[in-house]
Design an enzyme around this catalytic site. Structure first.
Site, PDB file in Angstrom:
ATOM      1  N   SER A   1      13.898  -1.308  14.768  1.00  0.00           N
ATOM      2  CA  SER A   1      13.525   0.227  14.154  1.00  0.00           C
ATOM      3  C   SER A   1      13.855   1.518  14.181  1.00  0.00           C
ATOM      4  O   SER A   1      13.931   2.072  14.222  1.00  0.00           O
ATOM      5  CB  SER A   1      11.319   0.286  14.834  1.00  0.00           C
ATOM      6  OG  SER A   1      10.567   1.379  13.821  1.00  0.00           O
TER       7      SER A   1
ATOM      8  N   ASN B   1      14.438   0.331  19.100  1.00  0.00           N
ATOM      9  CA  ASN B   1      14.243   1.921  19.331  1.00  0.00           C
ATOM     10  C   ASN B   1      15.427   2.252  18.679  1.00  0.00           C
ATOM     11  O   ASN B   1      16.315   3.521  18.948  1.00  0.00           O
ATOM     12  CB  ASN B   1      13.792   2.800  19.482  1.00  0.00           C
ATOM     13  CG  ASN B   1      12.991   4.164  18.785  1.00  0.00           C
ATOM     14  OD1 ASN B   1      11.718   4.184  18.152  1.00  0.00           O
ATOM     15  ND2 ASN B   1      13.397   5.276  19.199  1.00  0.00           N
ATOM     16  N   GLU B   2      16.322   2.572  16.768  1.00  0.00           N
ATOM     17  CA  GLU B   2      16.970   3.660  16.200  1.00  0.00           C
ATOM     18  C   GLU B   2      18.123   3.562  16.861  1.00  0.00           C
ATOM     19  O   GLU B   2      18.910   4.107  16.168  1.00  0.00           O
ATOM     20  CB  GLU B   2      16.092   5.554  17.047  1.00  0.00           C
ATOM     21  CG  GLU B   2      15.174   5.210  15.748  1.00  0.00           C
ATOM     22  CD  GLU B   2      14.320   7.112  16.053  1.00  0.00           C
ATOM     23  OE1 GLU B   2      14.200   7.739  15.486  1.00  0.00           O
ATOM     24  OE2 GLU B   2      15.473   7.545  17.131  1.00  0.00           O
ATOM     25  N   ASN B   3      18.419   2.589  17.124  1.00  0.00           N
ATOM     26  CA  ASN B   3      20.217   2.222  17.792  1.00  0.00           C
ATOM     27  C   ASN B   3      20.810   1.450  16.856  1.00  0.00           C
ATOM     28  O   ASN B   3      22.107   2.131  16.518  1.00  0.00           O
ATOM     29  CB  ASN B   3      19.869   1.295  19.110  1.00  0.00           C
ATOM     30  CG  ASN B   3      19.248   1.729  20.449  1.00  0.00           C
ATOM     31  OD1 ASN B   3      18.895   2.896  20.446  1.00  0.00           O
ATOM     32  ND2 ASN B   3      19.124   0.464  21.041  1.00  0.00           N
TER      33      ASN B   3
END
Length: 818
Positions: free
Chosen positions: A470, A423-425
């Site tokens: 994502s 997530n968002e990394n």
């Protein structure tokens, strides 16, 4: 047969800091559980969910703790005896009869320890000593070096639920304990050490693939594995020298498993029995309920960029989704019944996919089983969120071990449709200033997302898609949050600008976007005791974790609703604005169904009482957003959207049958008088289609924009369009009548409009904290009526339906202020 003895009773908790005042030497403990819950149950700490008590509990996560129990057993040279911990949170040393038998470093793994030679006759003493995650994190930072993390604490340096250390919706409650079950397993010849099962389709047949690995004891003997599903049985011989086996079963013409909005969810019980050839004894068994469906993720290039479309049973879906976070800061408190109730609430809101977000946990089996039964699709993140992660040892091996554990455990579930890397990394590395902080020779997680995770997914679960992140655009050569490729997060809308900016984006798939609002009034009153309650009072403010969250709530009203002057108005206006913002965004995305194939709102649930992006608060009470989601995700949606210089009615159909009906519309004064109207006898919207109908010029051209509204209808669906925002709209003071009549399980509250009423809401929890109302956000023309069904055991009358408190509308926020 394996003998399993549960070891979930008789535990005690001990604080390793002997200087800690006020704690008894021995504290009764509950397993599964955690230190916080044991201290709370024994009245040794205040409830961290109440007022600002969270901060008085910081010491717990900075302290070492030991759990102890005694169990009866006996050594037996003919059997293997193993201690199995389904979940240890997190850094622990396990000792039996004073001798260390193993260590844990990972909350997300199952641990198994052979204790065959360590048991003694009679009482055996088991101790699990947990080290402070903070102390371990400090060591790991010295070992790995600094890695950026968007949130406090060392969650990216160990394999522990990241949001334990605090998030912009969650408290800092750093847990330790045996958070899943513990047992002693005894077996004497062989057991199923690993069982990988997948169910797919091969033409019209169901195809079950089984890969099994055996653990053996003593002289290896021939055995057989008997597999049965749907009346089909296959027996596979396993030679004395074999410990791995792979085979397939075909089930002729099974009924297909569908997401709930498209069809049924037939599940077929699969049984595997490991049987000794010589004596016919049952050695071990495995059971799962399987659903048969095909699945692929279409990411092919097209005229708009590249797709991100889930295709199930050869049907390209528009995903109506929501993000799922841990439902409690203490996950052991979440029962199977609570999982089922939450998922049922999501289903009732027309959600058909939950994304299990990467800063939490792999949920327990009961979650996925309920999703299988209810037709709720699951997108599963691997557990990396909003931080850079070292790829060196020992973290790398822990990551691989947990991925193997959880992929094997979860892959049989028909509901599970995606493994997502993080997530968002990747976005964070690209756009959040990580590049200059992370040295050229330092790892930050990319090797997990582009190498280790896809490699393990392909090895273990090749029939299910994997996607690196994502948001991610399908290639490191493309900006990770691009509109035209992959999945996108939209956060500038909440953080910086108004929700009207949602229309600036037409993503291929939006896997995160959201808007904040406070919890239900009853939930605030249960968790905060400020006198008086205000948005800035200590308790209310403490239960707002987002940076400048309250300021953003007010800024988000700008141009839409006036700034509220009372607590009641603040509460309702911000909840109403949340519902409108998300409905606005979803309807826009759905109207572009040919390009955008999914909207996954942040977030569905809460882990504690808080002002957040959730639709369902931590007490399970529906915020107005829940009702907005149900309307916006209706499989048959009618919406009015700008197209070119005009407006179009857009019918969106996610049903399996075409939608053909008369479409009509009117431009009205708010007093109900008709200024223009049209009727088109048959609009045809095929299944899985968005069909646009341009509205006539006289409908979309107002004479007095502040006093007019457009209403379009198609069968029982209705859409409204206003030419100005509420802050400018000439909404009259609400005039209405109320009638209350007893009904099955509660009361029917009939509201009849004597004036135009916009977004009428009956706040049932203001009548009774346990009450539930069936509808909200109802707009009525003068003379129209609506019946609110209120489920409650409490008696109510028309006098209880107080306008401006219990019965609210946009009218009472803006009337007379233009």
């Amino acid at each position: 047969m394996i003998e399993k003895t549960e070891l979930n009773s008789g535990w005690t908790l001990h604080c390793n800091d002997t200087g800690r005042p006020g704690l008894p030497e021995t504290i009764p403990a509950t397993v599964p559980g955690c230190v916080h819950l044991d201290l709370l149950a024994n009245r040794l700490i205040p409830d961290p969910y109440i007022d600002v008590n969270e901060i008085t509990n910081d010491w717990i996560g900075k302290t070492d703790w030991t759990y102890r129990c005694t169990f009866e057993a006996a050594p037996d040279d003919d059997t293997v005896q193993e201690l199995v911990f389904d979940g240890l949170d997190t850094i622990a040393v396990i000792a039996l009869n004073g001798e260390e038998i193993g260590r844990s470093f990972n909350m997300h793994r199952t641990y198994r320890f052979d204790i065959s030679g360590l048991l003694k006759v009679g009482a055996n003493d088991l101790a699990v000593s947990f080290r402070s995650a903070y102390a371990y994190g400090a060591e790991m930072e010295k070992h790995y070096g600094y890695r950026p993390n968007n949130y406090p604490g060392p969650g990216n340096l160990m394999r522990k639920m990241a949001c334990n250390f605090g998030w912009d919706w969650g408290p800092t409650l750093v847990t330790a304990g045996l958070w899943k079950r513990v047992r002693l397993e005894s077996w004497d010849q062989a057991r199923l050490a690993e069982t990988r099962v997948s169910a797919t389709l091969a033409g019209g047949d169901g195809l079950v693939k089984v890969h099994a690995r055996l653990a053996r004891h003593g002289d290896a003997k021939p055995c057989r594995l008997v597999a049965t599903i749907g009346g089909v049985t296959t027996t596979v011989a396993i030679g004395a020298g074999e410990d791995t086996i792979a085979f397939e079963l075909r089930l002729p013409s099974p009924k297909l498993w569908w997401p709930h909005h498209l069809g049924a969810q037939p599940l077929y019980p699969l049984t595997l029995e490991l049987i000794d050839d010589a004596g016919g004894d049952l050695l071990d068994s495995y059971q799962r309920a399987l659903g048969f469906r095909s699945l692929r993720l279409d990411t092919s290039a097209d005229a708009h960029g590249s797709a991100f479309t889930f295709v199930i049973n050869d049907v390209p879906l528009f995903i109506a989704g929501a993000n799922w976070i841990p439902d409690d800061c203490f996950p052991s408190r979440v029962t199977a019944g609570r999982y089922a109730a939450r998922i049922d609430e999501a289903k009732a809101a027309n959600i058909h996919m939950l994304r299990v977000w990467g800063g939490g946990i792999f949920e327990r089996d009961e979650f996925y089983e309920a999703c299988d039964r209810m037709g709720m699709l699951v997108w599963q993140d691997f557990l990396f969120a909003c931080a850079a992660y070292p790829e060196e040892e020992p973290l790398k091996s822990e990551v691989e071990a947990e991925v193997r554990d959880n992929v094997v455990r979860l892959m049989p579930h028909a509901s599970l449709i995606l493994w997502n890397g993080n997530n968002e990394n990747i976005w964070g590395f690209d756009e959040w200033g990580w590049r200059p902080v992370i040295k050229a020779d330092e790892s930050w997680g990319l090797g997990y997302y582009l190498d280790l995770l896809p490699r393990l997914s392909a090895e273990l679960d090749p029939d299910r898609p994997y996607y690196p992140g994502s948001p991610y655009s399908g290639s490191m050569e493309i900006a990770p949050n691009a509109d035209a490729h992959g999945c996108k997060h939209i956060w500038d809308v909440w953080n910086d600008v108004g929700y009207e900016v949602y229309r600036d984006y037409v993503p291929r798939f939006c896997s995160e976007f959201g808007w904040q609002a406070p919890a239900a009034w009853a939930t605030i009153e249960e968790s905060v005791h400020d006198q008086p309650l205000t948005p800035q009072s200590n308790g209310v403010f403490h239960h707002q974790k987002a940076t400048q969250g309250n300021d953003k709530l007010i800024r988000g009203l700008s141009g839409h609703l006036p700034e509220p002057q009372t607590m009641d108005d603040w509460h309702f206006a911000t909840q109403l604005n949340q519902a409108r913002a998300i409905r606005f965004g979803i309807e826009h995305m759905r109207s572009h169904r040919d390009i955008c194939k999914g909207a996954v709102v942040w977030q569905f649930n809460d882990c504690w009482p808080v002002t957040s992006w959730a639709a369902l608060d931590s007490a399970g009470r529906r915020k107005p957003l829940w009702y907005a989601l149900r309307a916006a995700y209706d499989p048959r949606l009618l919406t009015i959207q700008p197209r070119g210089d005009g407006l179009s009615a857009v019918a969106v159909n996610e049903r399996t049958l075409f939608w053909r009906a008369k479409i009509s519309g009117r431009r009205l004064r708010l007093d109900g008088s008709v200024l223009a109207e049209f009727e088109f006898w048959r609009l045809l919207c095929d299944r899985f289609e968005a069909k646009e109908f341009p509205l006539p010029e006289d409908i979309v051209s107002p004479g007095l924009p502040k006093e007019e509204v457009v209403v379009v209808e198609m069968l029982d669906r209705r859409a409204f369009h206003y030419f100005v925002e509420d802050i400018e709209l000439a909404l009259p003071a609400p005039r209405l009548s109320v009638d209350v009549a007893a009904s099955d399980g509660g009361f029917a509250v009939t509201v009849t409009a004597e004036s135009f009423l916009k977004d009428l809401c009956l706040m049932a929890d203001r009548l009774d904290p346990d009450a539930v109302v069936d509808t909200m956000l109802v707009t009525l023309l003068p003379g129209e009526s609506h019946v609110f069904a209120v489920k409650t055991a409490k008696g109510i009358s028309a006098n209880d339906i107080v306008v401006g408190t219990v019965l609210r509308s946009a009218n009472d926020l803006v009337a007379g202020r233009q």
